[in-house]
Scaffold this motif. Structure first.
Motif, PDB file in Angstrom:
ATOM      1  N   ASP A  27      77.066  27.165  37.158  1.00 21.39           N
ATOM      2  CA  ASP A  27      76.776  28.419  37.759  1.00 21.39           C
ATOM      3  C   ASP A  27      78.462  29.177  37.428  1.00 21.39           C
ATOM      4  N   LYS A  62      74.481  22.981  38.617  1.00 20.82           N
ATOM      5  CA  LYS A  62      73.296  23.423  39.309  1.00 20.82           C
ATOM      6  C   LYS A  62      72.894  22.166  40.111  1.00 20.82           C
ATOM      7  N   ASP A  63      72.371  21.182  39.381  1.00 22.98           N
ATOM      8  CA  ASP A  63      72.070  20.327  39.608  1.00 22.98           C
ATOM      9  C   ASP A  63      72.503  19.460  39.592  1.00 22.98           C
TER      10      ASP A  63
END
Length: 199
Positions: free
Chosen positions: A159, A165-166
């Motif tokens: 981000d 993000k994961d």
């Protein structure tokens, strides 16, 4: 007689890219958050995008005084490292010239030490750069660990604040690679305490 030491290993994290607009610092910050939490390591970051670490591409047995000054700092830090992580992008199916230049200016500093890789790029995730670097480090008498951390289409995974993000899979990959690096780092440091490496 068994000789072992429990002091932390000095891990030199080499940020290989010096390209304008590089994404390397985002990856480096993510990785360092893992490396600094690993109890086996004390980290030293060598960023080849830092002008203070820039070496000329023309190798010399008798470098100019300014080059000798830069080499003195870099060589000392590489020699003090017990292990390395090379954080590299992939440019045109290979690694950037900046990391090859750093390698070529040195020799004994790499010997009998383990090297891990964090790579990033497009579809390949930088893995072609890593496989070529394995051959280079073998010539330098270094040991590369099997598992790597790689980011395919890296910019899309983070981000705007540099957070993954994961993170589940890359966090696990980082732990595996660091654990392997720690095993080899301790094993080789203990071995050299008994019998210095004579490459």
């Amino acid at each position: 007689m068994e000789i072992t030491t429990t002091s932390p290993l000095t891990l030199a994290v080499i940020v290989a890219s010096n390209r304008e607009g590089r994404f390397g610092p985002v990856i480096a910050d993510w990785f360092l958050a893992h490396a600094t939490q690993h109890t086996d390591f004390a980290t030293d970051v060598i960023d080849l995008g830092d002008p203070g670490n820039e070496l000329p591409t023309a190798l010399s047995y008798d470098p100019a005084p300014a080059v000798r000054d830069k080499l003195a700092g870099l060589s000392t830090r590489l020699a003090a490292a017990d292990a390395f992580v090379v954080l590299t992008p992939e440019y045109n199916h290979s690694f950037p010239a900046s990391i090859k230049n750093l390698i070529d200016w040195h020799y004994t500093e790499w010997q009998a030490k383990p090297v891990g890789f964090v790579s990033y790029g497009g579809l390949s995730g930088g893995l072609r750069a890593v496989e070529q670097l394995r051959q280079v480090f073998a010539e330098m008498h270094a040991v590369t660990v099997r598992d790597t951390v790689s980011f395919h289409n890296a910019r899309g995974h983070f981000d705007d604040e540099g957070r993954h993000k994961d993170p589940t899979a890359p966090d696990a990959a980082a732990k595996t690679m660091l654990d392997q690096l720690a095993w080899w780092g301790h094993a080789l440091r203990d071995a050299k305490a008994v019998r210095p490496y004579g490459g």
